[in-house]
Design a protein around this motif. Structure first.
Motif, PDB file in Angstrom:
ATOM      1  N   SER A   1     -10.107  -3.871  -4.751  1.00 19.77           N
ATOM      2  CA  SER A   1      -9.933  -4.113  -6.187  1.00 19.77           C
ATOM      3  C   SER A   1      -8.500  -3.884  -6.654  1.00 19.77           C
ATOM      4  O   SER A   1      -8.185  -4.171  -7.820  1.00 19.77           O
ATOM      5  CB  SER A   1     -10.873  -3.204  -6.980  1.00 19.77           C
ATOM      6  N   SER A   2      -7.628  -3.379  -5.780  1.00 17.03           N
ATOM      7  CA  SER A   2      -6.233  -3.145  -6.159  1.00 17.03           C
ATOM      8  C   SER A   2      -5.427  -4.423  -5.925  1.00 17.03           C
ATOM      9  O   SER A   2      -5.409  -4.958  -4.809  1.00 17.03           O
ATOM     10  CB  SER A   2      -5.640  -2.001  -5.321  1.00 17.03           C
TER      11      SER A   2
ATOM     12  N   ILE B   1      -2.609  -5.506  -2.637  1.00 12.80           N
ATOM     13  CA  ILE B   1      -2.670  -4.661  -1.437  1.00 12.80           C
ATOM     14  C   ILE B   1      -3.411  -5.354  -0.301  1.00 12.80           C
ATOM     15  O   ILE B   1      -2.991  -5.284   0.859  1.00 12.80           O
ATOM     16  CB  ILE B   1      -3.325  -3.303  -1.776  1.00 12.80           C
TER      17      ILE B   1
ATOM     18  N   PHE C   1       0.826  -1.204   0.000  1.00 11.24           N
ATOM     19  CA  PHE C   1       0.000   0.000   0.000  1.00 11.24           C
ATOM     20  C   PHE C   1       0.867   1.264   0.000  1.00 11.24           C
ATOM     21  O   PHE C   1       0.549   2.235  -0.693  1.00 11.24           O
ATOM     22  CB  PHE C   1      -0.924   0.019   1.220  1.00 11.24           C
TER      23      PHE C   1
ATOM     24  N   SER D   1     -11.937   0.374  -3.301  1.00 15.03           N
ATOM     25  CA  SER D   1     -10.729   0.657  -4.082  1.00 15.03           C
ATOM     26  C   SER D   1      -9.570  -0.218  -3.641  1.00 15.03           C
ATOM     27  O   SER D   1      -8.819  -0.748  -4.472  1.00 15.03           O
ATOM     28  CB  SER D   1     -10.359   2.140  -3.941  1.00 15.03           C
ATOM     29  N   LEU D   2      -9.397  -0.389  -2.320  1.00 16.19           N
ATOM     30  CA  LEU D   2      -8.327  -1.243  -1.814  1.00 16.19           C
ATOM     31  C   LEU D   2      -8.547  -2.698  -2.199  1.00 16.19           C
ATOM     32  O   LEU D   2      -7.614  -3.405  -2.590  1.00 16.19           O
ATOM     33  CB  LEU D   2      -8.235  -1.119  -0.285  1.00 16.19           C
TER      34      LEU D   2
ATOM     35  N   PHE E   1      -8.238   7.433  -7.921  1.00 12.31           N
ATOM     36  CA  PHE E   1      -8.401   5.978  -7.918  1.00 12.31           C
ATOM     37  C   PHE E   1      -9.001   5.488  -9.244  1.00 12.31           C
ATOM     38  O   PHE E   1      -8.649   4.422  -9.749  1.00 12.31           O
ATOM     39  CB  PHE E   1      -9.289   5.540  -6.757  1.00 12.31           C
TER      40      PHE E   1
ATOM     41  N   SER F   1      -6.412   5.285 -11.958  1.00 11.02           N
ATOM     42  CA  SER F   1      -5.420   4.224 -11.798  1.00 11.02           C
ATOM     43  C   SER F   1      -5.936   2.864 -12.253  1.00 11.02           C
ATOM     44  O   SER F   1      -5.175   1.908 -12.347  1.00 11.02           O
ATOM     45  CB  SER F   1      -4.979   4.141 -10.327  1.00 11.02           C
ATOM     46  N   GLY F   2      -7.258   2.768 -12.518  1.00 11.01           N
ATOM     47  CA  GLY F   2      -7.828   1.502 -12.953  1.00 11.01           C
ATOM     48  C   GLY F   2      -8.040   1.464 -14.461  1.00 11.01           C
ATOM     49  O   GLY F   2      -7.481   2.245 -15.225  1.00 11.01           O
TER      50      GLY F   2
ATOM     51  N   ALA G   1       1.999   1.930  -3.439  1.00 10.11           N
ATOM     52  CA  ALA G   1       0.920   2.457  -4.279  1.00 10.11           C
ATOM     53  C   ALA G   1       0.586   3.897  -3.889  1.00 10.11           C
ATOM     54  O   ALA G   1       0.225   4.708  -4.740  1.00 10.11           O
ATOM     55  CB  ALA G   1      -0.317   1.573  -4.145  1.00 10.11           C
TER      56      ALA G   1
END
Length: 450
Positions: A146-147, A150, A53, A143-144, A295, A298-299, A56
């Motif tokens: 789906s990253s 992390i 994290f 968001s976390l 966010f 970034s996707g 990122a």
């Protein structure tokens, strides 16, 4: 000849401080609350790979998320339980105060409700804080989750637990801030933000010297930053202590064979009536859309968003024109808005009329209210320009010099202003203690005389 209050203030020293036991309790309570807050900034949310994290986070640390990280004392880059900090509470306060000016039932509560109305609006603020904290924490959790890399075990359980923890952290900080305000020294919410900035400020200073040592930043730029920081601090102290003093006269009246009244006093109007609220409110409002867009960018973006969303995110970085325009406009808006909330010329004019006071050459009542509004508007123009300059000059330096760390005027403004406000409150408690001592002594002397 000095007044009694001035004589007492002149006699305040360490001995007077040592005798103020009530003030000691308030200071200790405030310090313990700050320690509790800082401990919560180091407790990470369960289920997150902190190293992944942090890596990122570095990609967005230069934007407004970096400012939010500074306000939260580094809790964001650790994704700690206090990562949301008090920003949902501040956003809720903005919304309630705005509605309190345009929504008739809430406007009536604010103007005519008195203490009960104020408590009711505070309760609405708490409810709205829960809603905003749930919304923001859910966005962060999704968001976390789906990253990739992390979260250890992404899924519904992680999302639910993260929402509960982040929302609970914000509500605890809101409660802690209220306790500091009532049982400690200073404004609780401001002190929480102040503690977060002070905690991470040394790291940014060390980073600046390290950049200079490794050649990442020119020594002349570092010297310019130091000079600018000192100049901004001096300007803040000067402007925060500046005020326009309007002369108020009270007519003489005869009671029996004696004449009373005829006194004069001053109505002080601060140049910066709104304090540190405008930059905090502006930062809070800019945070949510900037974070969401960051966010999203970034996707995987749809075709219609690929052309403009990354560029918009880039414009919301420190030193970029769009960021400075939005930030400056919000600061100016909240300077005028919050001043209108905390100071009502009509109420002040009515209170002066009730007690027989008047401004020389100004008719009591409506004319006095118009004159107070005239003076206050022009003072607010100066105050808004000063706060905007303090907050945007370092931003312009960051954009011009390409400095890779954030050390803005907003942080200096909050630190200096909150420090001055807290010291003033300590002096007020000491002054009250001195008065209590004088009253007790006078009662004892009166008892002995009888």
């Amino acid at each position: 000849m000095a007044s009694a209050a001035e004589q007492l203030a002149a006699n305040m020293n360490f001995q007077a401080f040592a005798k103020a036991t009530e003030l000691h309790k308030r200071i200790w309570f405030t310090l313990i609350a700050m320690v509790v807050y800082r401990l919560g900034c180091f407790i990470p949310i369960p289920g997150i790979d902190i190293a992944a994290f942090s890596q990122a986070f570095q990609g967005q640390a230069g934007g407004i998320l970096g400012m939010f990280n500074m306000f939260s004392g580094g809790a964001v880059e650790r994704m700690a339980v206090f990562a949301l900090n008090v920003m949902p509470y501040i956003s809720a306060s903005i919304i309630v105060q705005l509605l309190g000016s345009i929504y008739p039932p809430w406007e009536k509560l604010r103007k005519e409700g008195g203490e009960a109305g104020r408590k009711q609006l505070n309760q609405y603020t708490r409810y709205l804080t829960v809603v905003l904290a749930l919304f923001q924490s859910f966005g962060i959790a999704v968001s976390l989750s789906s990253s990739p890399g992390i979260v250890d075990n992404p899924g519904p359980f992680f999302i639910i637990s993260t929402v509960v923890i982040l929302t609970g952290g914000t509500m605890f900080l809101m409660w802690l801030g209220e306790q500091i305000t009532s049982r400690g020294v200073g404004n609780g919410v401001s002190l929480i933000i102040f503690a977060g900035i002070v905690a991470v400020l040394p790291r940014y200073v060390i980073q600046a010297f390290e950049l200079t040592r490794t050649g990442g930043m020119n020594g002349g730029v570092l010297f310019m930053i130091v000079v600018l920081a000192v100049a901004v601090t001096v300007a803040i102290v000067f402007m925060e202590r500046s005020q326009r003093r309007l002369l108020v006269q009270y007519p003489k009246r005869q009671v029996g064979n004696r004449m009373f009244g005829g006194d004069t006093s001053f109505l002080p109007l601060k140049i910066n009536t709104s304090g540190v609220i405008p930059p905090i409110f502006a930062s809070s409002l800019l945070l949510l859309p900037a974070t969401v867009m960051g966010f999203a960018a970034s996707g995987n973006l749809p075709a219609w968003a690929e052309s403009w969303l990354p560029g918009m995110v880039g414009q919301l970085q420190h030193g970029q024109p769009l960021f400075m325009v939005l930030y400056g406009a919000l600061i100016v808006f909240f300077c005028f808005f919050y001043t209108s909330v905390v100071f009502n010329p009509e109420d002040t004019a009515e209170n002066l009329r009730k007690y027989g006071g008047f401004l020389p050459g100004i008719r009591p009542g409506k004319r006095t209210a118009e004159y107070l509004d005239y003076v206050l508007t022009r003072l607010t123009v100066i105050g808004a320009a000063y706060i905007a300059a303090v907050c945007l000059l370092p931003e312009a330096l960051i954009g011009f010099a390409g400095v890779q760390f954030y050390l803005g005027g907003t942080s200096i403004l909050i630190v200096v202003s909150v420090t001055m406000d807290t010291v003033t409150q300590i002096q007020s408690h000491l002054l009250a203690h001195q008065y209590e001592g004088l009253i007790k002594k006078s009662k004892l002397r009166g008892g002995r005389g009888r």
